[in-house]
Structure formats: C-alpha cells, structure tokens
Design an enzyme around this catalytic site. Structure first.
Site, mmCIF file in Angstrom:
data_model
loop_
_atom_site.group_PDB
_atom_site.id
_atom_site.type_symbol
_atom_site.label_atom_id
_atom_site.label_comp_id
_atom_site.label_asym_id
_atom_site.label_seq_id
_atom_site.Cartn_x
_atom_site.Cartn_y
_atom_site.Cartn_z
ATOM 1 N NE ARG A 115 10.927 5.350 8.259
ATOM 2 C CZ ARG A 115 9.937 5.311 7.512
ATOM 3 N NH1 ARG A 115 9.880 4.439 6.594
ATOM 4 N NH2 ARG A 115 8.921 6.273 7.573
ATOM 5 C CG HIS A 122 11.046 -2.733 3.953
ATOM 6 N ND1 HIS A 122 9.879 -2.422 3.889
ATOM 7 C CD2 HIS A 122 11.441 -3.956 4.625
ATOM 8 C CE1 HIS A 122 9.485 -3.660 4.678
ATOM 9 N NE2 HIS A 122 10.421 -4.635 4.952
ATOM 10 C CG ASN A 153 8.514 -2.287 -0.100
ATOM 11 O OD1 ASN A 153 7.819 -2.607 1.134
ATOM 12 N ND2 ASN A 153 8.860 -1.290 -0.274
ATOM 13 C CE1 TYR A 197 9.109 5.222 2.767
ATOM 14 C CE2 TYR A 197 7.282 7.002 2.818
ATOM 15 C CZ TYR A 197 8.008 5.740 3.518
ATOM 16 O OH TYR A 197 7.586 5.428 4.719
ATOM 17 N N PRO A 216 0.690 -1.148 0.021
ATOM 18 C CG PRO A 216 -0.184 -0.886 2.142
ATOM 19 C CD PRO A 216 0.807 -2.025 1.223
ATOM 20 C CG ASN A 217 -0.060 4.456 1.287
ATOM 21 O OD1 ASN A 217 -1.139 5.058 0.816
ATOM 22 N ND2 ASN A 217 -0.209 3.920 2.569
ATOM 23 N NE ARG A 228 0.118 13.842 -2.193
ATOM 24 C CZ ARG A 228 -0.058 14.232 -3.386
ATOM 25 N NH1 ARG A 228 0.873 14.668 -4.268
ATOM 26 N NH2 ARG A 228 -1.461 14.232 -3.785
ATOM 27 C CD GLU A 247 10.528 -8.065 5.085
ATOM 28 O OE1 GLU A 247 10.526 -9.047 5.540
ATOM 29 O OE2 GLU A 247 10.385 -7.196 5.731
ATOM 30 C CB ALA A 299 1.903 0.087 6.301
HETATM 31 O O1 CA2 Z 1 10.848 1.392 3.223
HETATM 32 C C1 CA2 Z 1 9.933 0.940 2.923
HETATM 33 O O2 CA2 Z 1 9.927 0.368 1.693
HETATM 34 C C2 CA2 Z 1 8.519 0.703 3.552
HETATM 35 O O3 CA2 Z 1 8.180 -0.592 3.237
HETATM 36 C C3 CA2 Z 1 7.450 1.930 2.990
HETATM 37 C C4 CA2 Z 1 6.263 1.878 3.589
HETATM 38 C C5 CA2 Z 1 6.493 1.766 5.546
HETATM 39 O O4 CA2 Z 1 5.216 1.697 6.030
HETATM 40 C C6 CA2 Z 1 7.213 0.676 5.847
HETATM 41 O O5 CA2 Z 1 7.518 0.884 7.183
HETATM 42 C C7 CA2 Z 1 8.853 0.625 5.092
HETATM 43 C C8 CA2 Z 1 5.487 2.973 3.448
HETATM 44 C C9 CA2 Z 1 5.079 3.066 1.894
HETATM 45 C C10 CA2 Z 1 4.552 4.543 1.724
HETATM 46 O O6 CA2 Z 1 4.894 5.147 0.478
HETATM 47 C C11 CA2 Z 1 4.848 6.307 -0.006
HETATM 48 C C12 CA2 Z 1 5.286 6.905 -0.888
HETATM 49 C C13 CA2 Z 1 5.397 8.105 -1.255
HETATM 50 C C14 CA2 Z 1 4.553 8.989 -0.572
HETATM 51 C C15 CA2 Z 1 3.793 8.315 0.841
HETATM 52 C C16 CA2 Z 1 4.062 7.022 1.207
#
Ligand code: CA2
Length: 146
Positions: A106, A99, A73, A22, A9-10, A17, A97, A76
């Site tokens: 974090r 990230h 990946n 990221y 997700p996201n 964003r 896996e 969340a």
């Molecule tokens: O570091 C990573 O790849 C994560 O999997 C990213 C997740 C986070 O919840 C994990 O703890 C670590 C979040 C992805 C959100 O992606 C976004 C991208 C652009 C703007 C906002 C969020």
C-alpha cells in the site's frame, strides 16, 4: 491460556464503510470467528476496540495481570505510535501484530510498523483470516514456550 485481542482506531467501522478496501465482515463477525477458534484451541479471549491511543496503552498495561499474550491490529497507530510500542515492550507479553490488508503493498507511509520490532511476528494481507492465523501463531508460540 488467556489472550487479549486489541483493535485500533476505525476498526469499529468494518463492514459498514469502504468494503472494497477492508471487506464486508464487521468487527463482531471477526470477533465471533476468533471466539470459535479459541473454543477449538481451548483458550480464553477478551476483546477491546478503541479509537483512542491512550486507551489502548491502558489496556496493554492492564494485560500484565492475568493475560498470557496479545493479538493486536493497531490500525493507523501501527505507523505512528511509539506509546503503544513502549507499552507492549514494557509488559513483555508475547504479541502478534495483524492487518487485514497487506500494508507493504500500500502507500509508503504504511510500510513502516512501530509495533513489528516488539512483536513475535506480523501477519498481513489475508483479510479477516489474518486474525485467525495470528491467533493460531500466538497460541502455538505460548504453548511451545511453556
Ligand atoms: O489493514 C489493516 O488491518 C490496517 O491496520 C487497517 C488500518 C490502516 O490504517 C492500516 O494501515 C492497515 C485502517 C483501519 C480502518 O478501518 C476502516 C474500516 C472501515 C471503514 C474505514 C476504515
């Protein structure tokens, strides 16, 4: 060799964003780099992103026919999803896996991965290179276990 690349997700918002967290590369950019590496290695990739846990579970279940491994990946869902972990465990395909960020430096709630115990390994903290390192690791693992 056929590999499935799963994004949680996201991650569809990458590059659009929060670039300070990221990075500026979009998901299409990352998939493009993975495809280029896959062409060099000589393997086939399928890509799937979903914001919905059950859709990711369904994609993992579907991989059991015709897929040799999964690069994921879980975003969340890494920290919460027993359903994704169970699906990975059930299909029994080798899984890596990845990230973008180093989840271990974090917030404490990101330090636990539900997925890590059913993965071959975890790569985190290298931005989009985490995916490329993960693909190489998954490819080599499968090749060496043939
Ligand atoms: O570091 C990573 O790849 C994560 O999997 C990213 C997740 C986070 O919840 C994990 O703890 C670590 C979040 C992805 C959100 O992606 C976004 C991208 C652009 C703007 C906002 C969020």
């Amino acid at each position: 060799m056929n590999l499935l690349v799963l994004h949680g997700p996201n991650l569809n918002m990458l590059g659009k964003r929060e670039p300070q967290v990221y990075g500026t590369r979009t998901l299409d950019d990352i998939n493009g780099s993975l495809q280029k590496l896959a062409d060099e290695l000589g393997c086939d990739l399928s890509f799937y992103q979903s914001n919905i846990e059950g859709e990711l579970v369904t994609a993992i279940q579907g991989a059991v026919s015709g897929c040799d491994g999964i690069l994921i990946n879980p975003a969340a869902y890494t920290h919460t999803s027993i359903a994704i972990r169970d699906a990975l465990s059930a299909v029994g395909l080798p899984c890596v896996e990845v990230h973008l960020s180093n989840i271990h430096r974090r917030e404490p709630f990101r330090h636990t991965s539900m997925i890590a115990p059913v993965a071959i390994g975890q790569i985190c903290g290298f931005g989009s290179d985490s995916y490329l390192l993960g693909l190489r690791a998954l490819f080599n693992h499968i090749k060496n276990s043939d």
